[in-house]
Write a protein that holds these residues in place. Structure first.
Motif: not given
Lengths: 426, 426, 426, 426
Positions: A168-170, A174-175, A187-188, A184, A190-191, A194
């Motif tokens: 589930r992604a924003p 959303y923020f 980041k998830f 965001i 490419d890590d 994560s």
């Protein structure tokens, strides 16, 4: 009396009829009429499946013509002349002019959810991966695969089992506008540590029809497409509610210039409200084996006939979409004026897919109910039903658009007085 | 030329058109006609969705009448007069006379698979359990929830993810007539240490339309119903292909006298080949919250109109079903004669859902292709496509049934010569 | 008083102590002693983890020697001399003489369930498939992966989520001796339309230690191995409870002559009751990447030291296993005599893994409780706890075996009188 | 020569031995010795399972004493005096003084992953919910349930099946210090239309031992605990690597003042490197049925004996933890100095769980290898292995800590020269 028959025998699952409890009989253009002959202005329009209005005469004529000639109605996925006509029209007048000539059409079971199911299966097959990235507030249907990607808790709980294989992604914004949600997600992804893995696909609506008319900007979509491409993931655009002109282009993603890997189309594609659903597949991803995804009603030729008529009548020139955009300006300006007169009311959406967001819980619903009393059908969407969603037929004349907006304006004012009264009493 | 348009732009997933590669244009009763005017006898009939034949005049008349009056086409789950008419007719003439008055109707997205998805969700909700017992050779659709219950490996693999929350049980006769498969299932479910847990539901077809026309006897169904009841599990009968008169009753389970908890209906329910799908729910299980399972095209009023016309024309008396049964005798006797003339050929199925099972791999397919050359459309089903499946419209006149059987007889004989030649050459 | 400390602070999950509620302090060979000095004969023996008895002097000496020299205790998967010694001994004296030289050792987290988890992961990796075929009454541990393969409902429910990716097959004799369960499994797996797909692996215990001492015959195992091989599936033998001599060979599968793809070993492998667990991998399947499956306590060198001592003391010649077999004859004959004296009592199991099956529910438990009162610790297993399971240390002298059997005989007789009394009272 | 035995017969999964390829034989305190007598300073210390050093004399004495008296070694979950002693000591000297008297102890299979599996099952049972919220970079073990919560892709892929029923949340600081990750999680969980549902539990490490020594602040933990409490979700603190004094308190969460619902303890709890694992349960959540989660080696009394000795020797006063904190200051100051001398090097972690993070990929590994050549064992962790992790025994004397830091300083300098050389060459 007929309502009683329905209430006695229909499942408790029914819902729209609870908000708009009339017995409807006839319909023309932007109007529906109940069995007593009462007229209603219809800004619900089959939840977006009647972009060309009820009983559109051009489409109806084609349909009756086909019936009178004993044209085929149901053909599974056999070759038929009606299907060939539709494909030619769709290719020549929809895909080719938009530089989308390289897509294959998959006719799926005639529900939007089935197009989504097919898209997920194909994405998993093509990539050999399991996960689908879906977004907050997204809605993609309620069969098990699509439901896993849909966000609303009430519908998810109804699965009666855990819903899985979805990350589930924003969504954009959303923020809040300051938080870059693509960053965001990147980041998830490419890590390596994560807990997210490279997905089979991303699935996204450009305007979230059920989720409260949140809107993805062209820039955000471009970045999402680039990210998907970099990761070897497919990008699925769910155009079920946004497609067929609703947002001011045939497809809502057009403004972004992206070329999605898969596109889900349904609702207004037949034009007449007849069930029909398509999955558009970039040809390199058309890796289905024959029959891997099937269904009885893929070959609903009456839908092909009206769909072809709709294309030939509305999409050969830019006139129609020009009117849609003009109408959108009218509606938006009307809604802006309402919002400017009230606290806690804002305008959301894009094109002819606009709405009023109310910060007070329950107020959108109150407005919707009041509108119905005044002869306007308009529903709510979004978390806690906080958004009044206007989906009038795209063919609605200006006068009727203004009539509808006036009703909404009155009912919004009314709901404020009531809210104030309640606040005063408390 | 039009076929080229389709082949160029349609996904590789297409399948029936590969076996019957004509371009079809018109259809009447049990005949379809290609664009050159060539006539084909249609024993495929929309895979069982055209029980009353193509362009049935009674239904077509009602449909055109509705269109001419600007009757509503698409209404979500709003109350409409067409829906009320259908419900009244279905209740009065289908449910009530069969002692099924205590069922509620859920209008689901107009695909069979959607009825199955709804059934599974409701069963899980009602029981608070996760697992569904499904059967060998069963087919219930290809959206993710239904696909988990479907048995065919090729379709299952296409999911691209593990299919779960289903326990697989042997259908009647799966291990030969001497092995009591209900006893096997009972053994698993009564043993706290078997690895099986009490399921939310059992889902079963009375005749397995895709699985090779395996047939459940009334006694076996009764024992299954008793087992489900004892375990607090729901019994779901999938009547999608068997329903609407196909097996010699309106519902295939009628002969067994059971009262299923949930019944899935689709295919021929609209009568005209229009998409429509229902879930029938014993009222005590109607525990849906409003809107828990939704979908845009649940309110396809054109389908309601033809469905009502079909009920009113065919089901007010026992005449029609009497003819169906008489036709079934004709077809079965014709097939028996063919089977008696050849080794490795047997007759399977029930009512007007009959087939020839061939023990030689590839032979059913060869017969089907030869039939098509001779103007008969008839498909295969079952593992390795070993069964020629006859689904002529129930309204097919005796002479056409005999014409079709004659073609099958010729082609079966032909396929034997070819097989012998091949065997001789090897 | 000390028991109170435990009861106050330990979780309700505790279970053996509820049946054998003494406070144990010391133990030697086949005896344990409570804090009051009361002696108990131990036919539970760490649930099969003390095949060489409590505080076996040879092993204890090696252990104390290692400690006195500051030998390494914990080393992750670093190279240590204790590990090298163990591997050499295990290879030279266990694997090589049994024609199993081609296996690699994986040291897993020191629980049986961890060996099973590793086996499932590796099987899925090697085959690229998802499903594991596990058997009725099987038990493989309670971490999530192993639990999915375990059959007992009570433990499965504790997962709190659906357990998936396992196909459940009937063990030998599950439907009575006349039904060939391999044929049933083959039917499912050879049918492309059964709903079963070719699995990553089969996992099976040769004697089902928790499931009621059901026993797989050599012929059945050979056919299972052949089936797995034909399907490209791995065969995992779970020797956690059966291994290390318990059934009359080092591995229970030896009698069948098969070469499993993966073998899970734990419980008595350290010999002293110290935690240790191994996965044996046919070298062609050793496709792990470094570190793909890890765990802190894989390098428990005290376990290696006692494991090596056990091998060197007991397995260099055939003397020990010869005594085990002789003991097995004694125990079986004693149990046979008991069974012959009572209705509804039969002898089950193999080698020194024998039990009494009682047809009356609750009777095995009553016998177990009565035995404990008379100084014998012996547990129950199987569905409804219907089987009294004897797992005395393999080193138990004949006199003690006979003492134990005599107690069981007395208590079985006693339970019959009680049952009769109850029956008379009812 | 002995290494060859291991390399020939051990699975490719082995990993630490690839980085530290010596054959170890003896160990004392902070030193290990290879078979040639070469001395190594051990800053790996059983990956945190040897907080009191190798062969700690107090613990070893207790262990040998127990063995000499034929104390019980393995007892399943029977009552034993060694277990009662441990529980009393743990309760009186660890739990009670920390105001944690209201916790129950569950002895699980002696691996950390088993404690996590038990925690997840219990949380799901207590709440009736399915999902577990786990964090980026988290590591909780590799059995299937724990693996679903672990973040590292390489280990996740090894599952060979989708890992599900986990929602992935960003740890503190994951998106930089300006982004409030608790706010992000709250946004998801308070939105009925986000696709997240209220979870059964949150599972978190206070310092992420495998994930790169990311650290949760007391304030962040307090907010997480408050959120969990508000949602009716359980908070599971995984203290497997952080516990037993490592971070400067017995439990790493102590500084935050929270009272977790479940606490996972393993690694150094036995003190001697012997396998042992505990789940601490707030008594209101102790809703296990007897035997719902079991395992053979839960009753490893030798571990209880050394664990009790460790508590009695180190935890009756504050002296030991005071020394730990003093040592932490020394190590941190040494690392700070190293970091200050080099670009792209920073200090991470807390207490005696500190590390050097290198911005250049591969450099941490190069430093680790160079250290080993100079007689220091120190491993890496984090994404791309970018962090050198120091886990010396807490009992390491100041001089040895400084010796180790000096080696690290030298090797860090060396790695810089090499990196520069490589950069120059490129």
């Amino acid at each position: 009396m007929s309502i009683e028959v329905i209430e006695r025998h229909e499942s408790q699952v029914r819902t729209y009829c609870r908000h708009f409890p009339a017995l409807f009989k006839r319909a023309e253009g932007s109007h529906v009429f109940d069995s007593q002959g009462r007229r209603y202005l219809d800004f619900l329009a089959g939840a977006g499946s009647l972009n060309y209005g009820h009983n559109n005469p051009y489409l109806r004529e084609a349909l009756i013509g086909h019936l009178n000639e004993n044209g085929i109605c149901q053909s599974l996925d056999l070759y038929t002349t009606a299907k060939a006509d539709f494909m030619e029209a769709f290719f020549d007048h929809i895909l080719a002019p938009r530089n989308l000539a390289d897509y294959r059409l998959q006719f799926v079971g005639p529900t939007g959810t089935n197009a989504v199911e097919a898209a997920f299966k194909l994405a998993r097959k093509v990539t050999g991966r399991h996960q689908i990235v879906a977004f907050t507030r997204g809605f993609h249907g309620v069969s098990l695969g699509a439901l896993a990607a849909s966000a609303e808790n009430g519908k998810r709980r109804a699965a009666g089992q855990p819903l899985n294989n979805v990350l589930r992604a924003p969504f954009e914004g959303y923020f809040g506008q300051k938080v870059d949600t693509i960053a965001i997600i990147e980041k998830f992804l490419d890590d390596p540590n994560s807990g997210w893995e490279a997905p089979a696909a991303f699935v996204v609506e450009v305007v979230q029809g059920e989720g409260g008319l949140e809107t993805a900007s062209p820039g955000w979509l471009q970045r999402l497409a680039a990210l998907a491409s970099r990761l070897g993931s497919l990008l699925i655009i769910d155009e079920i509610q946004t497609g067929c002109g609703r947002t001011g282009d045939f497809f809502a993603f057009e403004a972004s210039g992206i070329k999605p890997d898969l596109i889900c189309v349904s609702k207004s594609i037949s034009g007449f409200g007849l069930p029909m659903s398509l999955l558009l597949i970039r040809s390199e991803h058309d890796q289905w084996a024959p029959g891997e995804h099937n269904g009885t009603f893929r070959g609903s030729n009456l839908s092909f006939v009206t769909a072809t008529a709709a294309i030939r009548h509305y999409w050969l020139t830019g006139d129609f979409i020009g009117e849609v955009r003009a109408n959108a300006v009218i509606v938006r300006s009307g809604l802006n004026e309402i919002a400017s007169r009230h606290r806690g009311v804002s305008v959301v959406g894009r094109g002819m897919m606009l709405g009023l967001r109310f910060s007070t819980e329950g107020r959108a619903d109150a407005v919707s109910r009041a509108c119905f009393e005044q002869g306007l059908i308009v529903e709510t969407c979004g978390p806690h039903g906080n958004t009044l969603k206007l989906l009038p037929p795209l063919t609605t004349p200006e006068a009727l658009l203004e009539e509808g907006i006036e009703i909404i304006a009155r009912c919004t004012a009314l709901s404020e007085s009531r809210t104030e009264l309640l606040a005063g009493a408390a």
